[in-house]
Design a protein around this motif. Structure first.
Motif, PDB file in Angstrom:
ATOM      1  N   LYS A 263     110.826 -31.722  61.966  1.00 45.95           N
ATOM      2  CA  LYS A 263     110.775 -31.482  60.594  1.00 45.95           C
ATOM      3  C   LYS A 263     110.246 -32.567  59.680  1.00 45.95           C
ATOM      4  N   ILE A 264     111.267 -33.679  59.950  1.00 46.08           N
ATOM      5  CA  ILE A 264     111.103 -34.838  59.323  1.00 46.08           C
ATOM      6  C   ILE A 264     109.672 -35.263  59.365  1.00 46.08           C
ATOM      7  N   GLY A 265     109.009 -35.400  60.777  1.00 45.68           N
ATOM      8  CA  GLY A 265     107.856 -36.018  61.055  1.00 45.68           C
ATOM      9  C   GLY A 265     106.726 -35.030  60.337  1.00 45.68           C
ATOM     10  N   TYR A 266     106.826 -33.800  60.188  1.00 45.57           N
ATOM     11  CA  TYR A 266     106.211 -33.031  59.475  1.00 45.57           C
ATOM     12  C   TYR A 266     106.083 -33.332  57.887  1.00 45.57           C
ATOM     13  N   LEU A 267     107.240 -33.701  57.296  1.00 44.57           N
ATOM     14  CA  LEU A 267     107.123 -33.959  55.933  1.00 44.57           C
ATOM     15  C   LEU A 267     106.472 -35.405  55.855  1.00 44.57           C
ATOM     16  N   LEU A 268     106.695 -36.311  56.750  1.00 49.70           N
ATOM     17  CA  LEU A 268     106.072 -37.486  56.442  1.00 49.70           C
ATOM     18  C   LEU A 268     104.566 -37.318  56.675  1.00 49.70           C
ATOM     19  N   ALA A 269     104.117 -36.542  57.463  1.00 49.15           N
ATOM     20  CA  ALA A 269     102.605 -36.290  57.696  1.00 49.15           C
ATOM     21  C   ALA A 269     101.983 -35.246  56.922  1.00 49.15           C
ATOM     22  N   LYS A 270     102.725 -34.723  56.038  1.00 49.38           N
ATOM     23  CA  LYS A 270     102.153 -33.667  55.027  1.00 49.38           C
ATOM     24  C   LYS A 270     101.077 -33.527  54.608  1.00 49.38           C
ATOM     25  N   SER A 271     100.792 -34.888  53.987  1.00 53.17           N
ATOM     26  CA  SER A 271      99.375 -34.743  53.325  1.00 53.17           C
ATOM     27  C   SER A 271      98.445 -34.657  54.561  1.00 53.17           C
TER      28      SER A 271
ATOM     29  N   ALA B 249      91.980 -29.703  67.916  1.00 49.40           N
ATOM     30  CA  ALA B 249      92.832 -30.864  68.418  1.00 49.40           C
ATOM     31  C   ALA B 249      91.794 -32.197  67.846  1.00 49.40           C
ATOM     32  N   SER B 250      90.701 -32.322  67.633  1.00 53.30           N
ATOM     33  CA  SER B 250      90.160 -33.403  67.279  1.00 53.30           C
ATOM     34  C   SER B 250      90.382 -33.740  65.968  1.00 53.30           C
ATOM     35  N   TYR B 251      90.347 -32.672  64.979  1.00 51.07           N
ATOM     36  CA  TYR B 251      90.846 -32.690  63.661  1.00 51.07           C
ATOM     37  C   TYR B 251      92.213 -33.476  63.149  1.00 51.07           C
ATOM     38  N   LEU B 252      92.996 -32.878  64.296  1.00 60.21           N
ATOM     39  CA  LEU B 252      94.448 -33.060  64.314  1.00 60.21           C
ATOM     40  C   LEU B 252      94.882 -34.564  64.720  1.00 60.21           C
ATOM     41  N   ARG B 253      93.992 -35.096  65.593  1.00 57.38           N
ATOM     42  CA  ARG B 253      94.193 -36.427  65.958  1.00 57.38           C
ATOM     43  C   ARG B 253      93.681 -37.391  64.843  1.00 57.38           C
ATOM     44  N   ALA B 254      92.542 -36.945  64.335  1.00 53.42           N
ATOM     45  CA  ALA B 254      91.950 -37.619  63.283  1.00 53.42           C
ATOM     46  C   ALA B 254      92.967 -37.605  61.897  1.00 53.42           C
ATOM     47  N   ALA B 255      93.644 -36.497  61.546  1.00 52.75           N
ATOM     48  CA  ALA B 255      94.632 -36.378  60.486  1.00 52.75           C
ATOM     49  C   ALA B 255      95.884 -37.361  60.863  1.00 52.75           C
ATOM     50  N   MET B 256      96.261 -37.470  62.030  1.00 51.95           N
ATOM     51  CA  MET B 256      97.595 -38.070  62.114  1.00 51.95           C
ATOM     52  C   MET B 256      97.480 -39.471  62.446  1.00 51.95           C
ATOM     53  N   SER B 257      96.053 -39.940  62.331  1.00 53.36           N
ATOM     54  CA  SER B 257      95.985 -41.592  62.558  1.00 53.36           C
ATOM     55  C   SER B 257      95.483 -42.263  61.214  1.00 53.36           C
ATOM     56  N   ARG B 258      95.292 -41.154  60.098  1.00 59.02           N
ATOM     57  CA  ARG B 258      94.588 -41.802  59.185  1.00 59.02           C
ATOM     58  C   ARG B 258      95.342 -42.674  58.016  1.00 59.02           C
ATOM     59  N   THR B 259      96.722 -42.183  58.182  1.00 64.10           N
ATOM     60  CA  THR B 259      97.645 -43.162  57.082  1.00 64.10           C
ATOM     61  C   THR B 259      98.970 -43.637  57.814  1.00 64.10           C
ATOM     62  N   LEU B 260      99.706 -44.665  57.403  1.00 63.56           N
ATOM     63  CA  LEU B 260     100.718 -45.099  58.205  1.00 63.56           C
ATOM     64  C   LEU B 260     101.883 -43.964  58.059  1.00 63.56           C
ATOM     65  N   MET B 261     102.119 -43.339  56.853  1.00 69.14           N
ATOM     66  CA  MET B 261     103.018 -42.250  57.049  1.00 69.14           C
ATOM     67  C   MET B 261     102.695 -41.255  57.890  1.00 69.14           C
ATOM     68  N   ALA B 262     101.454 -40.785  58.182  1.00 66.41           N
ATOM     69  CA  ALA B 262     101.151 -39.758  59.118  1.00 66.41           C
ATOM     70  C   ALA B 262     101.416 -40.199  60.486  1.00 66.41           C
ATOM     71  N   LYS B 263     101.333 -41.591  60.736  1.00 71.41           N
ATOM     72  CA  LYS B 263     101.578 -42.096  62.034  1.00 71.41           C
ATOM     73  C   LYS B 263     102.913 -42.155  62.357  1.00 71.41           C
ATOM     74  N   ILE B 264     103.687 -42.412  61.386  1.00 71.37           N
ATOM     75  CA  ILE B 264     105.206 -42.297  61.723  1.00 71.37           C
ATOM     76  C   ILE B 264     105.651 -40.945  61.937  1.00 71.37           C
ATOM     77  N   GLY B 265     104.942 -39.943  61.037  1.00 70.15           N
ATOM     78  CA  GLY B 265     105.541 -38.572  61.109  1.00 70.15           C
ATOM     79  C   GLY B 265     105.005 -38.230  62.479  1.00 70.15           C
TER      80      GLY B 265
END
Lengths: 354, 354
Positions: A263-271, B249-265
């Motif tokens: 859930k925390i991970g989701y919030l951080l990656a929300k955008s 899956a490819s969209y998801l990978r791209a989304a999760m590596s775009r920002t630092l916050m997303a990476k931490i999330g």
């Protein structure tokens, strides 16, 4: 000025979505003039909330609204002449509108559009073209349900119309095009598809770069700009893909709410998730296009929200601005001119049958 | 004891995946005895690494390996009698194995299986059944590519075989079954599908709870346990769904590596993502089943890893343990017994044609 007629009563939410959607599209394209058809008592108060839209529109009261579950034959019987759907289509037929947009019942809309606008000279059967989000952007897939069991000749027509639509919508000079098939093995494939492939290759269309057969997973990859298939498999491909997207979204929601860390991970990656949701949202590429009729009909998803309906209007606007109808007619004329006399005769005979 | 013959040379990786996969499956099912067919020089050193597997297997050296891109007719000409694929299938034909598993070329495997095992008495055409992950668990979808353009009678056979497979695989008493169609509107649908629906309803099979037509998005929802369609649309549905899953899956990978916050999330939610990946992984439900032949053939994904190949062996094991072949034969016998004499005659004539 681009004149767009709207079936205001169409869709799961009718005027509550169609009018706000039209207002949004108008902000983006101030050159639109709307012709609205709907129930006066219901529409008038909603329209008051959008003064800019009201100023850019004419309103005509209609008595009948076609239900979302009405059978096409019944809709035609009950709604011909008097329904908002018919009137909106007929505005194109009368030359008062350049394109019509409806979120109503697909079967009824197609039945009325064929009855009112008739198929374009030289085209036997209409097709519904979907705009499909891919890894490379967007592709056009047709037919997704208008013509079940199209023959080779009809598939060639679909290729021609899909190519013209890709040039109008994506502003490409020579879009790539593939025929949907089930693999490249010798024993496989439908006879119609093989024959259509041969005809398209022989015709060597100026405006189409023919790439041969493609498979179901090539659609999402964006292997070609235009994917041509008959309506049964096209409809099943579209719905299977929509179903899979919803299924994965549901897995994702479940996974992200299972543990506190998730859930925390989701919030951080929300955008990032929001951006992903936008990519996966069918609303963003809303708008099936009915091709092959004497007039352009845009079908919006019945469950579209205001932004989704506005996207369908955007598609209609682009089609008119880029001269889709003329592009198709010009391509058809060129193609028919180089066909053999026998083919031309068969053509006329086929037209006579309709 | 369940006797499983393996085409050790099949698939993108051959023995390097097949043998470790077999070793894994053996750990889960110590009642398996394997009959291995492959190139001695390549297989022997790999087999040495799996002493338990070696002890539970017989090995027969074969000279020819069928290539993944070989045409079915060529594969049959070149590989008949001598290839690992043929020998593995023939072990079932000779009654030495209960089921055969291959990750080889689908077209070649089907051609050889039909040639070697022949279609079951009373069945005109084979079908490939896929095990499809759904929101409710798993469903069986057939045919996904063996019989292009199946007619009504063949669709009824597929329903019967799919129902028997669902009872064997999911251990259900009366699985629900739907015919894939393009909506419920009167003008829509293929004639064959409508006719098949009528026949299935009339037959009121004991082991099938017929739910009527379903659409493409019902597959992923898990609306029914068994979805029946002809091979062209089934194959396109399967590949369109696979394509969509990979696309997201490819969209998801791209989304999760775009920002630092997303990476931490992403890191915080990693276990949730891993679980999601597992759900989306086609390997986990690996194994198409060839139905309608005198013997069960399991087709593993060509690109499967050892765990994926083991999953295909699991499917074969379950099918034999739960008596799939007998279930199909018993259902067929019951169905044919209540058919009219004319239908039975037509049946025999059709068999004569094959």
């Amino acid at each position: 000025m681009i004149r767009i007629s709207l079936d205001v009563m169409g869709g799961d939410f009718g005027p509550e979505v169609v009018l706000p959607g039209a207002a949004r599209a108008l902000e983006r394209h101030p050159d639109i003039r709307f012709l609205l058809f709907g129930d006066q008592a219901i529409c008038a108060p909603i329209l008051e909330r959008y003064p800019k839209l009201k100023a850019a529109s004419s309103f005509e009261a209609t008595e009948i609204a076609i239900a979302m579950d009405e059978k096409p034959s019944q809709a035609l019987r009950r709604g011909r002449g008097k329904s908002s759907m018919w009137q909106a289509i007929d505005a194109v037929n009368r030359g008062e509108a350049d394109v019509v947009v409806s979120a109503g019942n697909t079967g009824a809309l197609m039945a009325m559009a064929v009855f009112c606008l008739r198929t374009m000279s030289g085209i036997q059967r209409p097709a519904i073209a979907a705009i499909w989000p891919t890894l490379k952007g967007e592709s056009i897939v047709l037919d997704v349900g208008a013509t079940i069991g199209a023959d080779a000749r009809q598939l060639v027509d679909f290729a021609l119309m899909g190519g013209a639509m890709a040039r109008a919508l994506f502003e490409l000079e020579r879009p790539t095009l593939g025929l949907l098939n089930v693999g490249v093995e010798e024993i496989k494939g439908q006879e119609e598809v093989k024959e259509a492939g041969r005809l398209i290759r022989e015709a060597s269309f100026e405006g189409i770069d023919y790439s041969g057969f493609v498979e179901g997973d090539d659609i999402g990859k964006g292997t070609v700009d235009v994917v041509v298939t008959e309506g049964f498999s096209g409809n099943i491909a579209l719905k299977a893909a929509e179903g899979t997207a919803r299924q994965i979204a549901s897995y994702l929601r479940a996974a992200m709410s299972r543990t506190l860390m998730a859930k925390i991970g989701y919030l951080l990656a929300k955008s990032a998730f929001d951006r992903l949701r936008e990519k996966m949202d069918p609303q963003k590429v809303n708008g099936g296009v009915f091709l092959g009729l004497n007039g352009i009909v845009i079908k919006s998803h019945g469950g579209a929200d205001a932004e989704g309906f506005a996207a369908a209007i955007d598609v209609g606007h682009d089609m008119v601005r880029n001269g889709l109808k003329n592009k198709i007619q010009a391509d058809l004329a060129k193609y028919r001119a180089v066909q053999t006399p026998e083919a031309a005769t068969g053509d006329a005979a086929a037209r006579g049958e309709i």
